[in-house]
Design a protein around this motif. Structure first.
Motif, PDB file in Angstrom:
ATOM      1  N   LEU A 207       0.811  -1.137  -0.081  1.00 19.94           N
ATOM      2  CA  LEU A 207       0.033   0.109   0.040  1.00 19.94           C
ATOM      3  C   LEU A 207       0.900   1.337  -0.004  1.00 19.94           C
ATOM      4  O   LEU A 207       1.863   1.306   0.471  1.00 19.94           O
ATOM      5  CB  LEU A 207      -1.017   0.054   1.196  1.00 19.94           C
ATOM      6  N   PRO A 208       0.435   2.388  -0.583  1.00 16.03           N
ATOM      7  CA  PRO A 208       1.345   3.567  -0.565  1.00 16.03           C
ATOM      8  C   PRO A 208       1.629   3.952   0.796  1.00 16.03           C
ATOM      9  O   PRO A 208       0.493   4.025   1.667  1.00 16.03           O
ATOM     10  CB  PRO A 208       0.016   4.735  -1.269  1.00 16.03           C
ATOM     11  N   GLU A 209       2.748   4.397   0.935  1.00 13.60           N
ATOM     12  CA  GLU A 209       3.166   4.942   2.442  1.00 13.60           C
ATOM     13  C   GLU A 209       2.409   6.101   3.076  1.00 13.60           C
ATOM     14  O   GLU A 209       2.322   6.417   3.980  1.00 13.60           O
ATOM     15  CB  GLU A 209       4.554   5.362   2.305  1.00 13.60           C
ATOM     16  N   ASN A 210       1.801   6.952   1.982  1.00 10.29           N
ATOM     17  CA  ASN A 210       1.387   8.362   2.261  1.00 10.29           C
ATOM     18  C   ASN A 210      -0.127   8.170   2.247  1.00 10.29           C
ATOM     19  O   ASN A 210      -0.879   9.265   2.593  1.00 10.29           O
ATOM     20  CB  ASN A 210       1.851   9.364   1.389  1.00 10.29           C
ATOM     21  N   ALA A 211      -0.726   7.084   2.117  1.00 12.50           N
ATOM     22  CA  ALA A 211      -2.194   6.984   2.060  1.00 12.50           C
ATOM     23  C   ALA A 211      -2.926   7.353   3.357  1.00 12.50           C
ATOM     24  O   ALA A 211      -2.316   6.766   4.439  1.00 12.50           O
ATOM     25  CB  ALA A 211      -2.647   5.524   1.512  1.00 12.50           C
ATOM     26  N   VAL A 212      -4.073   7.776   3.327  1.00 15.03           N
ATOM     27  CA  VAL A 212      -4.895   7.830   4.522  1.00 15.03           C
ATOM     28  C   VAL A 212      -5.648   6.628   4.816  1.00 15.03           C
ATOM     29  O   VAL A 212      -6.041   5.886   3.936  1.00 15.03           O
ATOM     30  CB  VAL A 212      -5.835   9.103   4.689  1.00 15.03           C
ATOM     31  N   VAL A 213      -5.556   6.004   6.072  1.00 12.42           N
ATOM     32  CA  VAL A 213      -6.396   4.730   6.190  1.00 12.42           C
ATOM     33  C   VAL A 213      -7.777   4.938   7.019  1.00 12.42           C
ATOM     34  O   VAL A 213      -7.734   5.595   7.979  1.00 12.42           O
ATOM     35  CB  VAL A 213      -5.574   3.694   6.986  1.00 12.42           C
ATOM     36  N   VAL A 214      -8.874   4.288   6.589  1.00 12.89           N
ATOM     37  CA  VAL A 214     -10.051   4.462   7.093  1.00 12.89           C
ATOM     38  C   VAL A 214     -10.652   3.152   6.986  1.00 12.89           C
ATOM     39  O   VAL A 214     -10.363   2.277   6.213  1.00 12.89           O
ATOM     40  CB  VAL A 214     -11.280   5.428   6.320  1.00 12.89           C
ATOM     41  N   SER A 215     -11.432   2.727   7.988  1.00 19.19           N
ATOM     42  CA  SER A 215     -12.428   1.585   7.957  1.00 19.19           C
ATOM     43  C   SER A 215     -13.676   1.577   8.246  1.00 19.19           C
ATOM     44  O   SER A 215     -14.048   2.659   9.054  1.00 19.19           O
ATOM     45  CB  SER A 215     -11.457   0.473   8.819  1.00 19.19           C
ATOM     46  N   SER A 216     -14.296   0.360   8.195  1.00 18.47           N
ATOM     47  CA  SER A 216     -15.676   0.274   8.725  1.00 18.47           C
ATOM     48  C   SER A 216     -15.457   0.357  10.216  1.00 18.47           C
ATOM     49  O   SER A 216     -14.426   0.157  10.779  1.00 18.47           O
ATOM     50  CB  SER A 216     -16.211  -1.274   8.377  1.00 18.47           C
ATOM     51  N   ASP A 217     -16.620   0.444  11.058  1.00 20.21           N
ATOM     52  CA  ASP A 217     -16.572   0.430  12.519  1.00 20.21           C
ATOM     53  C   ASP A 217     -16.493  -0.986  13.192  1.00 20.21           C
ATOM     54  O   ASP A 217     -16.623  -0.925  14.246  1.00 20.21           O
ATOM     55  CB  ASP A 217     -17.529   1.413  13.128  1.00 20.21           C
ATOM     56  N   LEU A 218     -16.776  -1.937  12.282  1.00 21.99           N
ATOM     57  CA  LEU A 218     -16.895  -3.358  12.593  1.00 21.99           C
ATOM     58  C   LEU A 218     -15.385  -3.740  12.953  1.00 21.99           C
ATOM     59  O   LEU A 218     -14.437  -3.725  12.312  1.00 21.99           O
ATOM     60  CB  LEU A 218     -17.446  -4.189  11.784  1.00 21.99           C
ATOM     61  N   ARG A 219     -15.291  -4.376  14.324  1.00 23.34           N
ATOM     62  CA  ARG A 219     -14.163  -4.874  14.693  1.00 23.34           C
ATOM     63  C   ARG A 219     -12.950  -5.470  13.630  1.00 23.34           C
ATOM     64  O   ARG A 219     -12.093  -5.321  13.583  1.00 23.34           O
ATOM     65  CB  ARG A 219     -14.128  -5.642  16.017  1.00 23.34           C
ATOM     66  N   ARG A 220     -13.831  -6.341  12.857  1.00 20.68           N
ATOM     67  CA  ARG A 220     -13.058  -7.214  11.938  1.00 20.68           C
ATOM     68  C   ARG A 220     -12.389  -6.359  10.803  1.00 20.68           C
ATOM     69  O   ARG A 220     -11.017  -6.745  10.489  1.00 20.68           O
ATOM     70  CB  ARG A 220     -13.711  -8.183  11.247  1.00 20.68           C
ATOM     71  N   ALA A 221     -12.859  -5.363  10.606  1.00 21.79           N
ATOM     72  CA  ALA A 221     -12.462  -4.234   9.922  1.00 21.79           C
ATOM     73  C   ALA A 221     -11.327  -3.222  10.428  1.00 21.79           C
ATOM     74  O   ALA A 221     -10.151  -2.974   9.891  1.00 21.79           O
ATOM     75  CB  ALA A 221     -13.300  -3.489   8.859  1.00 21.79           C
ATOM     76  N   SER A 222     -11.835  -2.544  11.726  1.00 22.79           N
ATOM     77  CA  SER A 222     -10.970  -1.894  12.344  1.00 22.79           C
ATOM     78  C   SER A 222      -9.838  -2.311  12.667  1.00 22.79           C
ATOM     79  O   SER A 222      -8.881  -1.464  12.847  1.00 22.79           O
ATOM     80  CB  SER A 222     -11.880  -0.828  13.226  1.00 22.79           C
ATOM     81  N   GLU A 223     -10.069  -3.607  13.421  1.00 29.19           N
ATOM     82  CA  GLU A 223      -8.544  -4.223  13.839  1.00 29.19           C
ATOM     83  C   GLU A 223      -7.557  -4.466  12.649  1.00 29.19           C
ATOM     84  O   GLU A 223      -6.493  -4.299  12.919  1.00 29.19           O
ATOM     85  CB  GLU A 223      -8.829  -5.354  14.598  1.00 29.19           C
ATOM     86  N   THR A 224      -8.091  -4.963  11.463  1.00 29.54           N
ATOM     87  CA  THR A 224      -7.298  -5.190  10.525  1.00 29.54           C
ATOM     88  C   THR A 224      -6.726  -3.988   9.852  1.00 29.54           C
ATOM     89  O   THR A 224      -5.502  -3.585   9.539  1.00 29.54           O
ATOM     90  CB  THR A 224      -7.967  -5.699   9.210  1.00 29.54           C
TER      91      THR A 224
END
Length: 191
Positions: free
Chosen positions: A43-60
C-alpha cells in the motif's frame, strides 16, 4: 487537468465464520503477521487509512496502518445488513426463506433479507461515504478496510456492470481492489 483519487480497498482479515456475519461484530484472525506485513508494504506509504467500524475491519486497518494517518472508523463502510439472516448458514437461510434467498443470491437487487437492507441501500450508503471522503482527500491515496459487499458496490460503480454480474467477483480476505476516481465523478477499476 483531472484530479485523481485512488481508493485501495482492502477486505478485512479472515474471521473463520461459516455463517453470514454482515453487521455481526466479530473479531478477525490477525495471527498471520507475515500476510499483514506484505499487505501493508503493498500500500502507498502516504495513504490515509479508514475503515468500517466493525471490529474485523477496524482491527485489520490498525494492523496495516503503520505510520499512515488513520481516519476515524465509519459505519457507512459496513458490510450488508443481512437482518434475520445474520449468524445463519446458507443452508439454514435456504430452508427458512427459500424463495427470497434464491432471488437474493441470483440477483441481490431483486430481493432484501427480512429486516436487512437491499443492495441499492448498501450501494448508496457506501457511495455517499466515498464521495464525501474523496472530496476531503481529493488527489490522495485512500486505503479503505471494509467488507466483501461494500467493496462489490464500488466495483459495480466503477464497471457499470449489473449486480448479478458483479456479485460473482471473488474478493479474498486481505486482498486489494484499486479504484480510481476522477474529479468529474467518473471511476475506473484498476488492475
Amino acid at each position: 487537468m483531472s484530479v485523481e483519487t485512488t481508493w485501495w480497498w482492502v477486505r478485512h482479515a479472515p474471521t473463520g465464520a461459516k455463517e453470514l456475519i454482515g453487521w455481526t461484530d466479530i473479531r478477525a484472525d490477525l495471527s498471520d503477521t507475515g500476510s499483514l506485513e506484505r499487505l501493508s508494504s503493498a500500500l502507498p506509504e502516504n495513504a490515509v487509512v479508514v475503515s468500517s467500524d466493525l471490529r474485523r475491519a477496524s482491527e485489520t486497518a490498525d494492523a496495516i496502518a503503520q505510520a499512515r494517518p488513520r481516519a476515524p472508523n465509519d459505519s457507512r463502510l459496513r458490510e450488508i445488513n443481512f437482518g434475520a439472516w445474520e449468524s445463519l448458514e446458507f443452508s439454514e437461510i435456504a430452508r427458512l426463506h427459500p424463495e427470497i434467498s434464491q432471488k437474493y443470491w441470483s440477483n441481490p437487487s431483486s430481493a432484501t433479507p427480512p429486516g436487512g437492507e437491499s443492495w441499492d441501500s448498501v450501494s448508496a450508503r457506501v457511495s455517499s461515504f466515498v464521495q464525501e471522503f474523496s472530496r476531503d482527500h481529493c488527489g490522495e491515496d485512500i486505503v479503505a478496510v471494509s467488507h466483501f459487499g461494500a467493496i462489490l458496490t464500488q466495483i459495480q460503480n466503477a464497471t457499470r456492470q449489473p449486480v448479478s454480474q458483479v456479485a460473482g467477483n471473488k474478493i479474498e480476505n486481505l486482498s486489494i481492489t484499486k479504484i480510481r476516481l476522477f474529479d468529474g465523478g467518473i471511476c475506473r477499476l484498476l488492475p
